[in-house]
Design a protein around this motif. Sequence first.
Motif, mmCIF file in Angstrom:
data_model
loop_
_atom_site.group_PDB
_atom_site.id
_atom_site.type_symbol
_atom_site.label_atom_id
_atom_site.label_comp_id
_atom_site.label_asym_id
_atom_site.label_seq_id
_atom_site.Cartn_x
_atom_site.Cartn_y
_atom_site.Cartn_z
ATOM 1 N N ARG A 41 -0.894 29.480 -12.727
ATOM 2 C CA ARG A 41 0.480 29.005 -12.562
ATOM 3 C C ARG A 41 0.590 27.744 -11.718
ATOM 4 N NH1 ARG A 41 3.977 34.207 -10.773
ATOM 5 N NH2 ARG A 41 5.623 32.635 -10.963
ATOM 6 N N ILE A 42 -0.345 27.542 -10.777
ATOM 7 C CA ILE A 42 -0.145 26.462 -9.805
ATOM 8 C C ILE A 42 -1.249 25.404 -9.798
ATOM 9 C CG2 ILE A 42 1.173 27.992 -8.300
ATOM 10 C CD1 ILE A 42 -1.250 28.238 -6.502
ATOM 11 N N ALA A 43 -2.325 25.584 -10.590
ATOM 12 C CA ALA A 43 -3.445 24.632 -10.525
ATOM 13 C C ALA A 43 -3.178 23.332 -11.275
ATOM 14 C CB ALA A 43 -4.713 25.283 -11.069
ATOM 15 N N ASN A 44 -2.255 23.351 -12.226
ATOM 16 C CA ASN A 44 -1.951 22.162 -13.032
ATOM 17 C C ASN A 44 -3.196 21.599 -13.711
ATOM 18 O OD1 ASN A 44 0.745 22.295 -12.313
ATOM 19 N ND2 ASN A 44 0.560 20.812 -10.650
ATOM 20 N N GLY A 45 -4.081 22.506 -14.155
ATOM 21 C CA GLY A 45 -5.269 22.085 -14.884
ATOM 22 C C GLY A 45 -6.406 21.582 -14.018
ATOM 23 N N LYS A 46 -6.251 21.615 -12.711
ATOM 24 C CA LYS A 46 -7.301 21.148 -11.809
ATOM 25 C C LYS A 46 -8.311 22.252 -11.543
ATOM 26 C CE LYS A 46 -5.338 17.147 -11.338
ATOM 27 N NZ LYS A 46 -5.947 15.934 -11.929
ATOM 28 N N ASN A 47 -9.550 21.839 -11.223
ATOM 29 C CA ASN A 47 -10.631 22.787 -10.957
ATOM 30 C C ASN A 47 -11.249 22.470 -9.603
ATOM 31 O OD1 ASN A 47 -12.783 24.523 -10.951
ATOM 32 N ND2 ASN A 47 -13.812 23.638 -12.719
ATOM 33 N N GLY A 48 -10.954 23.303 -8.605
ATOM 34 C CA GLY A 48 -11.435 23.048 -7.253
ATOM 35 C C GLY A 48 -12.680 23.817 -6.888
ATOM 36 N N VAL A 49 -13.480 24.239 -7.894
ATOM 37 C CA VAL A 49 -14.608 25.127 -7.624
ATOM 38 C C VAL A 49 -15.637 24.500 -6.670
ATOM 39 C CG1 VAL A 49 -15.913 24.363 -9.653
ATOM 40 C CG2 VAL A 49 -16.307 26.641 -8.705
ATOM 41 N N THR A 50 -15.843 23.191 -6.749
ATOM 42 C CA THR A 50 -16.814 22.547 -5.850
ATOM 43 C C THR A 50 -16.368 22.673 -4.398
ATOM 44 O OG1 THR A 50 -17.395 20.956 -7.587
ATOM 45 C CG2 THR A 50 -18.036 20.416 -5.324
ATOM 46 N N LEU A 52 -21.933 19.600 -6.921
ATOM 47 C CA LEU A 52 -21.656 18.182 -6.672
ATOM 48 C C LEU A 52 -22.383 17.310 -7.687
ATOM 49 C CD1 LEU A 52 -21.816 18.085 -2.771
ATOM 50 C CD2 LEU A 52 -19.795 17.644 -4.186
ATOM 51 N N LEU A 53 -23.576 17.749 -8.089
ATOM 52 C CA LEU A 53 -24.359 16.989 -9.064
ATOM 53 C C LEU A 53 -23.839 17.156 -10.487
ATOM 54 C CD1 LEU A 53 -27.975 17.728 -7.738
ATOM 55 C CD2 LEU A 53 -26.669 15.610 -7.485
ATOM 56 N N SER A 54 -23.362 18.368 -10.828
ATOM 57 C CA SER A 54 -22.957 18.654 -12.208
ATOM 58 C C SER A 54 -21.475 18.429 -12.474
ATOM 59 C CB SER A 54 -23.328 20.097 -12.579
ATOM 60 O OG SER A 54 -22.663 21.017 -11.731
ATOM 61 N N VAL A 55 -20.626 18.816 -11.522
ATOM 62 C CA VAL A 55 -19.179 18.684 -11.712
ATOM 63 C C VAL A 55 -18.652 17.406 -11.074
ATOM 64 C CG1 VAL A 55 -16.928 19.750 -11.242
ATOM 65 C CG2 VAL A 55 -18.898 21.187 -11.828
ATOM 66 N N GLY A 56 -19.205 17.046 -9.931
ATOM 67 C CA GLY A 56 -18.781 15.813 -9.266
ATOM 68 C C GLY A 56 -18.056 16.080 -7.963
ATOM 69 N N HIS A 57 -17.703 14.997 -7.282
ATOM 70 C CA HIS A 57 -17.035 15.095 -5.991
ATOM 71 C C HIS A 57 -15.586 15.532 -6.157
ATOM 72 C CE1 HIS A 57 -20.335 13.312 -3.673
ATOM 73 N NE2 HIS A 57 -20.498 12.467 -4.685
ATOM 74 N N VAL A 58 -15.047 16.049 -5.081
ATOM 75 C CA VAL A 58 -13.669 16.535 -5.081
ATOM 76 C C VAL A 58 -12.743 15.474 -4.508
ATOM 77 C CG1 VAL A 58 -12.119 18.302 -4.188
ATOM 78 C CG2 VAL A 58 -14.467 18.899 -4.805
ATOM 79 N N LYS A 59 -11.655 15.170 -5.214
ATOM 80 C CA LYS A 59 -10.625 14.266 -4.704
ATOM 81 C C LYS A 59 -9.406 15.110 -4.348
ATOM 82 C CE LYS A 59 -12.202 10.324 -7.471
ATOM 83 N NZ LYS A 59 -11.822 9.313 -8.501
ATOM 84 N N LEU A 60 -9.288 15.427 -3.052
ATOM 85 C CA LEU A 60 -8.248 16.348 -2.611
ATOM 86 C C LEU A 60 -6.844 15.867 -2.949
ATOM 87 C CD1 LEU A 60 -9.602 17.437 0.903
ATOM 88 C CD2 LEU A 60 -9.842 18.590 -1.294
ATOM 89 N N SER A 61 -6.652 14.563 -2.994
ATOM 90 C CA SER A 61 -5.318 14.022 -3.258
ATOM 91 C C SER A 61 -4.809 14.375 -4.652
ATOM 92 C CB SER A 61 -5.324 12.505 -3.082
ATOM 93 O OG SER A 61 -6.248 11.889 -3.980
ATOM 94 N N GLU A 62 -5.722 14.722 -5.570
ATOM 95 C CA GLU A 62 -5.337 15.026 -6.943
ATOM 96 C C GLU A 62 -4.916 16.484 -7.126
ATOM 97 O OE1 GLU A 62 -8.592 13.983 -9.414
ATOM 98 O OE2 GLU A 62 -8.411 11.815 -9.071
ATOM 99 N N PHE A 63 -5.130 17.319 -6.105
ATOM 100 C CA PHE A 63 -4.880 18.746 -6.239
ATOM 101 C C PHE A 63 -3.529 19.132 -5.646
ATOM 102 C CE2 PHE A 63 -9.414 18.407 -6.617
ATOM 103 C CZ PHE A 63 -9.768 19.415 -7.498
ATOM 104 N N PRO A 64 -2.794 20.024 -6.335
ATOM 105 C CA PRO A 64 -1.556 20.546 -5.742
ATOM 106 C C PRO A 64 -1.867 21.291 -4.442
ATOM 107 C CG PRO A 64 -1.697 21.084 -8.085
ATOM 108 C CD PRO A 64 -3.039 20.554 -7.683
ATOM 109 N N ARG A 65 -1.031 21.098 -3.436
ATOM 110 C CA ARG A 65 -1.297 21.704 -2.136
ATOM 111 C C ARG A 65 -1.296 23.234 -2.210
ATOM 112 N NH1 ARG A 65 2.058 17.956 2.253
ATOM 113 N NH2 ARG A 65 0.891 16.021 1.848
ATOM 114 N N ARG A 66 -0.405 23.790 -2.993
ATOM 115 C CA ARG A 66 -0.351 25.253 -3.122
ATOM 116 C C ARG A 66 -1.642 25.784 -3.713
ATOM 117 N NH1 ARG A 66 4.331 26.855 -6.733
ATOM 118 N NH2 ARG A 66 3.705 28.954 -6.108
ATOM 119 N N TYR A 67 -2.191 25.056 -4.670
ATOM 120 C CA TYR A 67 -3.457 25.483 -5.279
ATOM 121 C C TYR A 67 -4.598 25.400 -4.273
ATOM 122 C CZ TYR A 67 -7.674 25.198 -8.184
ATOM 123 O OH TYR A 67 -8.924 25.387 -8.708
ATOM 124 N N LEU A 68 -4.626 24.336 -3.476
ATOM 125 C CA LEU A 68 -5.670 24.210 -2.462
ATOM 126 C C LEU A 68 -5.602 25.355 -1.456
ATOM 127 C CD1 LEU A 68 -5.709 20.372 -1.665
ATOM 128 C CD2 LEU A 68 -7.442 21.700 -2.889
#
Length: 295
Positions: free
Chosen positions: A179-188, A50-66
Motif C-alpha cells: 500500500r505504501i511502497a509506491n513500487g520502490k524496493n528498499g531491500v538493500t 549492493l553489487l546486484s541491486v545497487g545503491h539506495v537513494k533514500l530521497s526516492e523512497f516514501p517516508r512511511r515505507y522507510l
Amino acid sequence: MHGTNKATLIGLVAILLWSAIVGLIRSVSDHLGPTGGAAMMYSLASVFLLLSVGHVKLSEFPRRYLAWGSLLFVSYELCLALSIGYASTARQAIEVGMVNYLWPTFTVIAAILFNRQRANWLIVPGFALSIVGICWVLGGDGGFDVAGMLANVRDSPLSYGLAFAGALIWAAYCTVTARIANGKNGVTLFFILVSITLWIKYLLEGGGAMDFSLEAVVYLVLAAGAMGFGYGAWNVGILHGNVTVLAGASYFIAVFSAALSTLLLRAPLSLAFWQGAAMVYGGAILCWLATRNNI
C-alpha cells in the motif's frame, strides 16, 4: 531467449536460492553462533545486494515505507535467522522453517482483512489445512499428536515462537508495503539495517567465539549469496518476468526447503513430516486460489 522468459528464469533461480536458506543458516550458526553467524551472513549479503541491486537513494523512497518497511523487515529477518540458529537440533531447525512458511497463508488473510482483498469460500479450508499441517509437522513421527507437539515446542519455545512471530510479521510487511511502497524496493537498505542490529546484539551479549574454518567460510558465502542474490534475482523476475508463474512457483519453497535442508543438515525426516508439509503447501495454495477469481 525472450527477455520475459529470461527474467522469469532468473526469478525461478531466486526460489531455489531461498529454498536453501534454512539449511545454510543452520550450518553457519553451528560454526559461528546464532547471533554472530547471522550478523556475518547479513553483512556479506548486504555487499552482494549492493553489487546486484545497487545503491539506495533514500530521497526516492516514501517516508512511511522507510519507517514501517524497515521496522517490519528487520524484525522478520531477525526472527527468521535467530529462530533457526536457536533450534536445539537440525530437525527442529527444519521444523522451524516450516512454521515460518505459514506466511503465505497469513499474507492472504491479512490482505482480506486490511486491503479489502475479495476471496471465496476456499479461504476457510485453506487456512485450516495450513494450521493442521503445522501441528502435524510439530507432532513428530506420530503425526497429529497434541502431547507430542507441546513437548516438542517446550523443548525450544523461543525458536518456535520466533518462527511463528516471523510469519505474522512478514505477512504484515507484505500487506503494508503493498500500500505504501509506491513500487520502490528498499531491500538493500533493510539488509544493512538487519546486519547493524545483529552486530549490536552480538556486542551486547559479550561477543562469542567463531570457528572460521574453511567449511564455515564456505557455508557463510553460500548463505549470504542465497540471501543477497536471491532477493536480487527475485526483483528482476517480478519486474520483467511472468509474475503469475513466479507467484505459483513460490508456493513450492516450503517443500524445496525441507528437501534441501535434510540433505545439507543430514537430518532425515519422517513420513509424518512430509504429510504435514504437504498440508501446509496445500493450504497456502487454497488460500491463493480463493483470491484468484475475485480480483
